[in-house]
Design an enzyme around this catalytic site. Structure first.
Site, PDB file in Angstrom:
ATOM      1  CB  CYS A   1      -0.810  -0.115   1.242  1.00 39.74           C
ATOM      2  SG  CYS A   1      -1.876   1.267   1.425  1.00 39.74           S
TER       3      CYS A   1
ATOM      4  CB  CYS B   1      -0.537   2.564   4.051  1.00 36.37           C
ATOM      5  SG  CYS B   1      -2.146   1.819   3.628  1.00 36.37           S
ATOM      6  CG  ASP B   2       3.368   1.175   4.406  1.00 38.06           C
ATOM      7  OD1 ASP B   2       2.903   1.781   5.322  1.00 38.06           O
ATOM      8  OD2 ASP B   2       3.093  -0.034   4.041  1.00 38.06           O
TER       9      ASP B   2
HETATM   10  C1  LIG Z   1       0.378  -4.184   5.225  1.00 41.41           C
HETATM   11  C2  LIG Z   1      -0.791  -3.387   5.281  1.00 41.41           C
HETATM   12  C3  LIG Z   1      -0.704  -2.013   5.875  1.00 41.41           C
HETATM   13  C4  LIG Z   1      -1.520  -1.199   5.646  1.00 41.41           C
HETATM   14  N1  LIG Z   1      -1.404   0.006   6.388  1.00 41.41           N
HETATM   15  C5  LIG Z   1      -2.669   0.908   6.305  1.00 41.41           C
HETATM   16  C6  LIG Z   1      -2.444   2.455   7.000  1.00 41.41           C
HETATM   17  O1  LIG Z   1      -1.377   2.804   7.443  1.00 41.41           O
HETATM   18  N2  LIG Z   1      -3.657   3.139   6.934  1.00 41.41           N
HETATM   19  C7  LIG Z   1      -4.650   2.748   6.418  1.00 41.41           C
HETATM   20  O2  LIG Z   1      -5.776   3.586   6.336  1.00 41.41           O
HETATM   21  N3  LIG Z   1      -4.856   1.376   5.744  1.00 41.41           N
HETATM   22  C8  LIG Z   1      -3.864   0.644   5.741  1.00 41.41           C
HETATM   23  N4  LIG Z   1      -3.958  -0.538   5.154  1.00 41.41           N
HETATM   24  C9  LIG Z   1      -5.185  -0.840   4.602  1.00 41.41           C
HETATM   25  C10 LIG Z   1      -6.292  -1.595   5.532  1.00 41.41           C
HETATM   26  O3  LIG Z   1      -5.749  -2.216   6.537  1.00 41.41           O
HETATM   27  C11 LIG Z   1      -7.734  -1.935   4.957  1.00 41.41           C
HETATM   28  O4  LIG Z   1      -8.072  -1.031   3.966  1.00 41.41           O
HETATM   29  C12 LIG Z   1      -8.740  -2.148   6.009  1.00 41.41           C
HETATM   30  O5  LIG Z   1      -8.031  -2.962   7.048  1.00 41.41           O
HETATM   31  C13 LIG Z   1      -9.729  -2.887   5.415  1.00 41.41           C
HETATM   32  O6  LIG Z   1     -10.796  -3.034   6.573  1.00 41.41           O
HETATM   33  P1  LIG Z   1     -11.951  -3.946   6.279  1.00 41.41           P
HETATM   34  O7  LIG Z   1     -12.407  -4.018   7.673  1.00 41.41           O
HETATM   35  O8  LIG Z   1     -12.661  -4.070   5.199  1.00 41.41           O
HETATM   36  O9  LIG Z   1     -11.203  -5.638   6.185  1.00 41.41           O
HETATM   37  P2  LIG Z   1     -10.047  -6.168   6.851  1.00 41.41           P
HETATM   38  O10 LIG Z   1      -9.146  -5.479   7.614  1.00 41.41           O
HETATM   39  O11 LIG Z   1      -9.284  -7.272   5.949  1.00 41.41           O
HETATM   40  O12 LIG Z   1     -10.917  -7.455   7.830  1.00 41.41           O
HETATM   41  C14 LIG Z   1     -11.487  -8.359   7.356  1.00 41.41           C
HETATM   42  C15 LIG Z   1     -11.908  -9.242   8.574  1.00 41.41           C
HETATM   43  O13 LIG Z   1     -12.481 -10.137   8.076  1.00 41.41           O
HETATM   44  C16 LIG Z   1     -12.276 -11.411   8.599  1.00 41.41           C
HETATM   45  N5  LIG Z   1     -12.918 -12.528   7.877  1.00 41.41           N
HETATM   46  C17 LIG Z   1     -12.881 -12.832   6.463  1.00 41.41           C
HETATM   47  N6  LIG Z   1     -13.555 -13.956   6.343  1.00 41.41           N
HETATM   48  C18 LIG Z   1     -14.248 -14.193   7.225  1.00 41.41           C
HETATM   49  C19 LIG Z   1     -15.122 -15.344   7.576  1.00 41.41           C
HETATM   50  N7  LIG Z   1     -15.595 -16.007   6.823  1.00 41.41           N
HETATM   51  N8  LIG Z   1     -15.599 -15.514   8.738  1.00 41.41           N
HETATM   52  C20 LIG Z   1     -15.296 -14.733   9.842  1.00 41.41           C
HETATM   53  N9  LIG Z   1     -14.411 -13.736   9.735  1.00 41.41           N
HETATM   54  C21 LIG Z   1     -13.816 -13.547   8.396  1.00 41.41           C
HETATM   55  C22 LIG Z   1     -10.746 -11.363   8.200  1.00 41.41           C
HETATM   56  O14 LIG Z   1     -10.036 -12.463   8.815  1.00 41.41           O
HETATM   57  C23 LIG Z   1     -10.505 -10.089   8.680  1.00 41.41           C
HETATM   58  O15 LIG Z   1     -10.453 -10.035  10.158  1.00 41.41           O
HETATM   59  C24 LIG Z   1      -2.942  -1.597   5.125  1.00 41.41           C
HETATM   60  C25 LIG Z   1      -3.225  -2.798   4.505  1.00 41.41           C
HETATM   61  C26 LIG Z   1      -2.095  -3.578   4.532  1.00 41.41           C
HETATM   62  C27 LIG Z   1      -2.221  -5.187   4.035  1.00 41.41           C
END
Ligand SMILES: Cc1cc2nc3c(=O)[nH]c(=O)nc-3n(C[C@H](O)[C@H](O)[C@H](O)COP(=O)(O)OP(=O)(O)OC[C@H]3O[C@@H](n4cnc5c(N)ncnc54)[C@H](O)[C@@H]3O)c2cc1C
Length: 316
Positions: free
Chosen positions: A133, A136-137
């Site tokens: 990302c 982000c970084d």
């Molecule tokens: C390395 C990295 C660094 C990042 N740094 C930043 C940053 O500095 N700032 C920023 O704003 N964004 C950052 N991001 C992006 C950010 O992390 C994501 O945009 C955000 O986490 C998305 O949120 P979400 O809730 O949609 O999904 P996610 O965070 O992906 O969470 C989804 C959750 O659902 C769970 N899940 C999936 N399927 C199932 C199931 N069948 N049953 C139960 N649970 C399930 C998963 O295990 C997970 O816990 C980064 C991403 C990465 C990969």
């Protein structure tokens, strides 16, 4: 029967839970059995989430979101949902332990997964030079020499964006031409800080605690060369976690769950979706959190409408 079941424990799921719990809806949240807290658990410093001018570690931010959700009455279950049935008015989800849970509404917030190179040390050095990302970084790579892997639009966008910080950005692509749109290619070609390394793939990532370099392998003749860089951005695609809802919810051309305009309403009434699983573009913690808010409010309105319908029927 529950009023709201939330699937997912990232910023979208926990924010939806905070709103739903504060509305007195006692949400049941499935957090997964292995990846509780979502993508931010894989990172170190988060510097762009509002309210933390000094920055906050990704896992701590997620722990605080969970605490806030639980404080207002969210019940968190550390299990995966393995099957969903959205065909009737009562929504049914099956957990990994085989139990079936019923609810009037479901918020689907399972996130998306960045594709990985699948090589040794990629995970170990994640957050220590390896990133998925640039938004982000990128800020951490001021005046550095870094590399981006990929040949599509997102790789060109990441590379171009990273030139705001880095002195030099190599784009490593395993073919001799790009998949990216013409305009994105042109923009990258014209950028003096970007140098393309064609017909090459990353064979190894080096570094004890931080990335110090890469070994590149030619896809043409197998020869290898060293490339000293302090950052590696992997931009080879992203897969929304939708496998449980194929054929059950409408998807977009990008593979995300289709929602109605700015709402979180999916193609099935009573099922709402939020976060990266609906977002092919922005994919940030704050946009996912905001999207969780929308889902909780939409679910709340849906429940209120159901309640009104029931009262009207019982008055007849
Ligand atoms: C390395 C990295 C660094 C990042 N740094 C930043 C940053 O500095 N700032 C920023 O704003 N964004 C950052 N991001 C992006 C950010 O992390 C994501 O945009 C955000 O986490 C998305 O949120 P979400 O809730 O949609 O999904 P996610 O965070 O992906 O969470 C989804 C959750 O659902 C769970 N899940 C999936 N399927 C199932 C199931 N069948 N049953 C139960 N649970 C399930 C998963 O295990 C997970 O816990 C980064 C991403 C990465 C990969």
């Amino acid at each position: 029967m529950h009023q709201i079941i939330i699937i997912g424990s990232g910023p979208a799921g926990f924010t939806a839970a905070i709103y739903a719990a504060r509305a007195g809806l006692k949400p049941l949240l499935f957090a997964s059995s292995v990846a509780v807290g979502g993508e931010l658990m894989n990172t170190t410093e988060v510097e762009n989430f509002p309210g933390f001018p000094e920055g906050i570690q990704g896992p701590e931010l997620m722990q605080r979101m969970q605490e806030q959700a639980e404080k207002f009455g969210t019940q968190v279950v550390y299990d995966d949902i393995t099957e969903v049935d959205f065909s009737g008015d009562v929504k049914r989800v099956t957990a990994g332990d085989g139990t079936v849970h019923e609810a009037e509404t479901v918020i689907y917030a399972t996130g998306s997964a960045n594709r990985k190179l699948g090589i040794a040390d990629e995970d170990r050095l994640s957050g220590h030079g390896v990133s998925w990302c640039a938004t982000c970084d990128g800020f951490f790579f001021r005046e550095k020499t870094i590399a981006v892997v990929g040949g599509g639009d997102s790789a060109m966008e990441e590379a171009t964006f990273l030139t705001r910080f880095a002195d030099k950005v190599y784009v490593i692509h395993r073919r001799s031409e790009l998949k990216a749109s013409k305009i994105m290619q042109e923009r990258a070609f014209q950028n003096e800080k970007i140098e393309f390394i064609w017909d090459s793939e990353v064979a190894a990532i080096h570094g004890e605690n931080e990335v110090t370099g890469l070994t590149l392998r030619s896809t043409a003749d197998g020869s290898e060369r060293e490339l000293p860089v302090t950052g590696l951005f992997v931009a080879i695609g992203n897969d929304p976690r939708t496998h449980l809802v194929h054929g059950k919810l409408e998807l977009t051309a990008e593979g995300t769950i289709a929602v109605d305009g700015r709402t979180s309403r999916t193609s099935v009434p009573g099922v709402f979706a939020a976060g990266d699983v609906v977002d092919p573009t922005y994919r940030q913690a704050i946009t996912a959190a905001a999207s969780g808010t929308v889902a909780a409010l939409d679910a709340e309105h849906h429940l209120a409408a159901l309640e009104q319908e029931r009262s009207a029927l019982s008055a007849v």
